[in-house]
Scaffold this active site. Structure first.
Site, PDB file in Angstrom:
ATOM      1  N   LYS A   9      -7.310  -7.912   3.117  1.00 33.92           N
ATOM      2  CA  LYS A   9      -7.835  -6.915   2.198  1.00 33.92           C
ATOM      3  C   LYS A   9      -8.009  -5.492   3.273  1.00 33.92           C
ATOM      4  CE  LYS A   9     -12.490  -5.792   0.258  1.00 33.92           C
ATOM      5  NZ  LYS A   9     -12.741  -4.669   1.080  1.00 33.92           N
ATOM      6  N   LYS A  14      -6.884  -5.196   9.717  1.00 30.87           N
ATOM      7  CA  LYS A  14      -5.472  -5.766  10.110  1.00 30.87           C
ATOM      8  C   LYS A  14      -4.813  -4.929  11.176  1.00 30.87           C
ATOM      9  CE  LYS A  14      -3.930  -5.058   5.923  1.00 30.87           C
ATOM     10  NZ  LYS A  14      -5.154  -4.418   5.482  1.00 30.87           N
ATOM     11  N   LYS A  40      -0.449   4.994   4.845  1.00 27.45           N
ATOM     12  CA  LYS A  40      -1.251   5.809   5.806  1.00 27.45           C
ATOM     13  C   LYS A  40      -0.647   5.931   7.105  1.00 27.45           C
ATOM     14  CE  LYS A  40      -5.313   3.690   5.851  1.00 27.45           C
ATOM     15  NZ  LYS A  40      -4.814   2.417   5.168  1.00 27.45           N
ATOM     16  N   ASP A 126      -1.989  -6.166  -1.109  1.00 32.18           N
ATOM     17  CA  ASP A 126      -1.806  -6.135  -2.569  1.00 32.18           C
ATOM     18  C   ASP A 126      -0.444  -7.030  -2.629  1.00 32.18           C
ATOM     19  OD1 ASP A 126      -1.757  -6.066  -5.029  1.00 32.18           O
ATOM     20  OD2 ASP A 126      -2.131  -3.948  -5.181  1.00 32.18           O
TER      21      ASP A 126
END
Length: 270
Positions: A9, A14, A40, A126
Protein backbone atom coordinates in the site's frame (compact mmCIF):
# COMPACT_ATOMS: atom_id res chain seq x y z
CA UNK A 1 20.56 -13.74 -9.75
CA UNK A 2 17.34 -12.85 -7.97
CA UNK A 3 14.95 -10.30 -9.45
CA UNK A 4 12.76 -9.05 -6.63
CA UNK A 5 9.69 -6.81 -6.64
CA UNK A 6 8.51 -5.09 -3.48
CA UNK A 7 4.79 -4.20 -3.39
CA UNK A 8 2.48 -2.73 -0.80
CA UNK A 9 0.00 0.00 0.00
CA UNK A 10 1.11 3.57 -0.67
CA UNK A 11 2.91 5.02 2.35
CA UNK A 12 3.51 1.66 4.01
CA UNK A 13 7.31 1.95 3.79
CA UNK A 14 8.18 0.14 0.54
CA UNK A 15 10.88 2.57 -0.51
CA UNK A 16 12.53 2.67 2.93
CA UNK A 17 12.45 -1.12 3.09
CA UNK A 18 13.72 -1.49 -0.48
CA UNK A 19 16.61 0.93 0.02
CA UNK A 20 17.73 -0.73 3.26
CA UNK A 21 17.49 -4.14 1.61
CA UNK A 22 19.59 -2.90 -1.31
CA UNK A 23 22.18 -1.63 1.16
CA UNK A 24 22.17 -4.93 3.05
CA UNK A 25 22.46 -6.99 -0.14
CA UNK A 26 25.39 -4.84 -1.28
CA UNK A 27 27.14 -5.49 2.06
CA UNK A 28 26.75 -9.21 1.32
CA UNK A 29 28.76 -8.72 -1.87
CA UNK A 30 25.94 -8.63 -4.39
CA UNK A 31 25.97 -6.24 -7.32
CA UNK A 32 22.68 -4.48 -6.71
CA UNK A 33 20.38 -2.35 -8.85
CA UNK A 34 17.28 -0.70 -7.41
CA UNK A 35 14.62 0.49 -9.85
CA UNK A 36 12.00 2.89 -8.55
CA UNK A 37 8.66 2.42 -10.28
CA UNK A 38 6.88 5.34 -8.65
CA UNK A 39 6.19 8.66 -10.44
CA UNK A 40 7.39 10.51 -7.30
CA UNK A 41 10.89 9.20 -8.17
CA UNK A 42 11.91 9.03 -4.50
CA UNK A 43 12.65 5.32 -4.24
CA UNK A 44 16.41 5.77 -4.43
CA UNK A 45 16.64 8.96 -2.33
CA UNK A 46 18.23 7.21 0.65
CA UNK A 47 20.81 5.52 -1.57
CA UNK A 48 21.73 8.60 -3.61
CA UNK A 49 21.35 11.12 -0.80
CA UNK A 50 19.05 13.16 -3.02
CA UNK A 51 15.94 12.99 -5.15
CA UNK A 52 16.85 11.63 -8.57
CA UNK A 53 15.93 14.26 -11.18
CA UNK A 54 17.26 12.29 -14.13
CA UNK A 55 14.50 9.72 -14.51
CA UNK A 56 14.12 7.49 -17.56
CA UNK A 57 11.01 9.30 -18.75
CA UNK A 58 12.55 12.74 -18.18
CA UNK A 59 15.59 11.79 -20.23
CA UNK A 60 13.38 10.41 -23.02
CA UNK A 61 11.29 13.59 -23.08
CA UNK A 62 14.34 15.83 -23.17
CA UNK A 63 15.98 13.89 -25.97
CA UNK A 64 15.25 15.13 -29.49
CA UNK A 65 14.90 11.61 -30.87
CA UNK A 66 13.65 9.90 -27.71
CA UNK A 67 16.89 7.97 -27.34
CA UNK A 68 18.87 7.81 -24.11
CA UNK A 69 22.02 6.06 -22.95
CA UNK A 70 22.52 3.86 -19.91
CA UNK A 71 24.85 6.48 -18.44
CA UNK A 72 22.02 9.03 -18.48
CA UNK A 73 19.63 6.95 -16.41
CA UNK A 74 21.83 4.83 -14.12
CA UNK A 75 23.20 6.60 -11.06
CA UNK A 76 25.59 5.20 -8.46
CA UNK A 77 24.57 5.35 -4.82
CA UNK A 78 25.69 3.97 -1.49
CA UNK A 79 28.25 1.15 -1.68
CA UNK A 80 28.16 1.10 -5.49
CA UNK A 81 24.42 0.37 -5.78
CA UNK A 82 23.03 1.25 -9.20
CA UNK A 83 19.91 3.39 -8.97
CA UNK A 84 17.28 3.95 -11.65
CA UNK A 85 14.04 5.93 -11.40
CA UNK A 86 11.36 5.26 -13.99
CA UNK A 87 9.71 8.63 -13.44
CA UNK A 88 6.25 9.55 -14.62
CA UNK A 89 4.08 12.18 -16.28
CA UNK A 90 3.49 15.65 -14.95
CA UNK A 91 0.84 15.64 -12.17
CA UNK A 92 -2.62 15.50 -13.68
CA UNK A 93 -1.30 14.65 -17.13
CA UNK A 94 -0.98 11.15 -18.56
CA UNK A 95 -0.98 7.71 -16.97
CA UNK A 96 1.64 6.85 -14.38
CA UNK A 97 1.27 3.16 -15.13
CA UNK A 98 1.93 3.73 -18.82
CA UNK A 99 5.06 5.62 -17.84
CA UNK A 100 6.38 2.57 -16.00
CA UNK A 101 5.80 0.41 -19.08
CA UNK A 102 7.77 2.81 -21.29
CA UNK A 103 10.58 3.14 -18.74
CA UNK A 104 11.07 -0.59 -18.16
CA UNK A 105 10.96 -1.30 -21.87
CA UNK A 106 13.67 1.33 -22.39
CA UNK A 107 15.83 -0.14 -19.63
CA UNK A 108 15.48 -3.60 -21.18
CA UNK A 109 16.26 -2.32 -24.68
CA UNK A 110 19.44 -0.66 -23.42
CA UNK A 111 20.57 -3.86 -21.74
CA UNK A 112 21.22 -1.68 -18.70
CA UNK A 113 20.80 -4.47 -16.17
CA UNK A 114 23.33 -7.29 -16.10
CA UNK A 115 22.14 -10.85 -15.58
CA UNK A 116 24.40 -11.30 -12.57
CA UNK A 117 22.91 -8.30 -10.78
CA UNK A 118 20.43 -8.60 -7.96
CA UNK A 119 17.58 -6.28 -8.91
CA UNK A 120 14.94 -4.77 -6.63
CA UNK A 121 11.86 -3.19 -8.19
CA UNK A 122 10.12 -0.79 -5.80
CA UNK A 123 6.55 -0.72 -7.11
CA UNK A 124 3.32 1.07 -6.24
CA UNK A 125 0.69 -1.25 -4.82
CA UNK A 126 -2.04 -0.67 -7.41
CA UNK A 127 -1.90 -3.89 -9.43
CA UNK A 128 -5.27 -3.04 -10.96
CA UNK A 129 -3.28 -0.71 -13.22
CA UNK A 130 -1.49 -2.59 -15.99
CA UNK A 131 1.62 -0.44 -15.63
CA UNK A 132 2.18 -1.29 -12.00
CA UNK A 133 1.67 -4.98 -12.78
CA UNK A 134 4.45 -4.96 -15.41
CA UNK A 135 7.25 -6.30 -13.15
CA UNK A 136 5.22 -9.43 -12.41
CA UNK A 137 3.27 -9.66 -15.66
CA UNK A 138 6.24 -9.35 -18.02
CA UNK A 139 8.68 -11.43 -16.01
CA UNK A 140 10.99 -8.63 -14.89
CA UNK A 141 10.74 -10.03 -11.36
CA UNK A 142 10.02 -13.55 -10.13
CA UNK A 143 10.28 -13.16 -6.33
CA UNK A 144 7.52 -10.93 -4.96
CA UNK A 145 7.32 -9.58 -1.43
CA UNK A 146 4.48 -7.54 0.03
CA UNK A 147 5.09 -4.94 2.72
CA UNK A 148 2.15 -4.60 5.11
CA UNK A 149 1.25 -3.46 8.59
CA UNK A 150 -1.49 -5.04 10.67
CA UNK A 151 -3.98 -2.32 9.71
CA UNK A 152 -7.06 -3.33 7.75
CA UNK A 153 -6.47 -1.19 4.66
CA UNK A 154 -2.83 -2.23 4.47
CA UNK A 155 -3.90 -5.88 4.62
CA UNK A 156 -6.63 -5.15 2.08
CA UNK A 157 -4.00 -3.81 -0.35
CA UNK A 158 -1.76 -6.81 0.36
CA UNK A 159 -4.64 -9.17 -0.36
CA UNK A 160 -5.36 -7.42 -3.67
CA UNK A 161 -1.71 -7.68 -4.64
CA UNK A 162 -1.86 -11.39 -3.83
CA UNK A 163 -4.78 -11.68 -6.26
CA UNK A 164 -2.63 -10.17 -8.99
CA UNK A 165 0.25 -12.53 -8.22
CA UNK A 166 -2.11 -15.50 -8.28
CA UNK A 167 -3.37 -14.48 -11.71
CA UNK A 168 0.05 -14.01 -13.30
CA UNK A 169 1.56 -17.07 -11.58
CA UNK A 170 -0.67 -19.28 -13.72
CA UNK A 171 1.23 -18.32 -16.84
CA UNK A 172 4.71 -17.56 -15.54
CA UNK A 173 7.30 -18.10 -12.83
CA UNK A 174 6.27 -15.27 -10.56
CA UNK A 175 5.70 -16.36 -6.97
CA UNK A 176 5.09 -14.78 -3.57
CA UNK A 177 8.13 -15.00 -1.31
CA UNK A 178 6.34 -13.74 1.77
CA UNK A 179 4.92 -10.84 3.74
CA UNK A 180 7.25 -8.24 5.23
CA UNK A 181 5.61 -6.81 8.32
CA UNK A 182 6.38 -3.12 8.76
CA UNK A 183 5.34 -2.29 12.29
CA UNK A 184 2.79 0.41 13.08
CA UNK A 185 2.32 -0.66 16.71
CA UNK A 186 -1.29 -1.68 16.21
CA UNK A 187 -2.84 -4.12 18.64
CA UNK A 188 -1.65 -7.74 18.19
CA UNK A 189 0.07 -6.71 14.96
CA UNK A 190 2.55 -9.57 14.81
CA UNK A 191 -0.21 -12.14 15.39
CA UNK A 192 -2.54 -10.74 12.74
CA UNK A 193 0.26 -10.51 10.15
CA UNK A 194 1.39 -14.05 10.90
CA UNK A 195 -2.11 -15.47 10.53
CA UNK A 196 -2.83 -13.39 7.42
CA UNK A 197 0.32 -14.68 5.73
CA UNK A 198 -0.56 -18.29 6.61
CA UNK A 199 -4.15 -17.94 5.43
CA UNK A 200 -3.07 -16.73 1.96
CA UNK A 201 -0.65 -19.67 1.63
CA UNK A 202 2.48 -17.69 2.41
CA UNK A 203 4.55 -16.75 5.44
CA UNK A 204 5.63 -13.72 7.42
CA UNK A 205 9.26 -13.65 6.40
CA UNK A 206 10.15 -10.80 8.78
CA UNK A 207 8.54 -8.36 11.17
CA UNK A 208 10.25 -4.96 11.27
CA UNK A 209 9.42 -3.14 14.51
CA UNK A 210 8.85 0.59 14.49
CA UNK A 211 12.03 2.46 15.49
CA UNK A 212 12.83 6.17 15.51
CA UNK A 213 16.26 5.49 14.00
CA UNK A 214 14.51 4.92 10.66
CA UNK A 215 13.14 8.46 10.68
CA UNK A 216 16.45 9.85 11.88
CA UNK A 217 18.25 8.20 8.98
CA UNK A 218 15.65 9.44 6.49
CA UNK A 219 16.15 13.03 7.67
CA UNK A 220 19.85 12.55 6.88
CA UNK A 221 18.84 11.12 3.46
CA UNK A 222 20.51 7.83 4.29
CA UNK A 223 19.55 4.24 4.92
CA UNK A 224 19.73 2.86 8.45
CA UNK A 225 22.48 0.57 7.18
CA UNK A 226 24.62 3.64 6.38
CA UNK A 227 23.49 6.04 9.13
CA UNK A 228 23.40 3.65 12.07
CA UNK A 229 25.23 0.48 10.95
CA UNK A 230 25.61 -0.85 14.51
CA UNK A 231 21.93 -0.43 15.42
CA UNK A 232 19.49 -3.28 16.03
CA UNK A 233 17.35 -1.95 13.18
CA UNK A 234 20.25 -2.24 10.73
CA UNK A 235 20.73 -5.85 11.80
CA UNK A 236 17.01 -6.52 11.23
CA UNK A 237 17.33 -5.36 7.62
CA UNK A 238 20.46 -7.48 7.21
CA UNK A 239 18.65 -10.53 8.57
CA UNK A 240 15.75 -9.94 6.19
CA UNK A 241 18.14 -9.67 3.24
CA UNK A 242 19.80 -12.97 4.19
CA UNK A 243 16.41 -14.68 4.46
CA UNK A 244 15.35 -13.37 1.05
CA UNK A 245 18.69 -14.33 -0.50
CA UNK A 246 18.22 -17.99 0.44
CA UNK A 247 14.43 -18.17 0.22
CA UNK A 248 13.30 -20.95 -2.10
CA UNK A 249 9.88 -21.33 -0.51
CA UNK A 250 8.01 -19.30 -3.14
CA UNK A 251 4.30 -19.98 -3.49
CA UNK A 252 1.17 -19.10 -5.41
CA UNK A 253 -1.00 -17.14 -2.95
CA UNK A 254 -4.62 -17.89 -2.16
CA UNK A 255 -6.23 -14.52 -1.35
CA UNK A 256 -9.01 -14.09 1.18
CA UNK A 257 -12.46 -12.68 0.62
CA UNK A 258 -12.99 -9.23 2.10
CA UNK A 259 -15.30 -10.76 4.69
CA UNK A 260 -12.58 -13.19 5.78
CA UNK A 261 -10.12 -10.33 5.99
CA UNK A 262 -12.43 -8.23 8.15
CA UNK A 263 -13.07 -11.19 10.41
CA UNK A 264 -9.35 -11.72 10.87
CA UNK A 265 -8.71 -8.10 11.85
CA UNK A 266 -11.75 -8.10 14.16
CA UNK A 267 -10.48 -11.28 15.85
CA UNK A 268 -7.25 -9.62 16.97
CA UNK A 269 -8.65 -6.15 17.54
CA UNK A 270 -11.04 -7.17 20.29
Amino acid sequence: MKKIAIYGKGGIGKSTTSANLSAAFSEMGHKVCQIGCDPKNDSTRLLLGRICRETVLDMVRESEDGEVTAAQIIHTGFNGIQCVEAGGPEPGVGCAGRGIIVALEKIRALGAIAEEQLVIYDVLGDVVCGGFAVPIREGYATDIYIVSSGELMSLYAANNIAKGIQKFAKRGKVRLGGIIGNGRNTENELEVLTEFATKINSKLIMYIPRDKVVNQAEVQRKTVIEWAPESNQADIYRTLAKKMDTNEDLRIPEPLSFEELEELVYKYGN
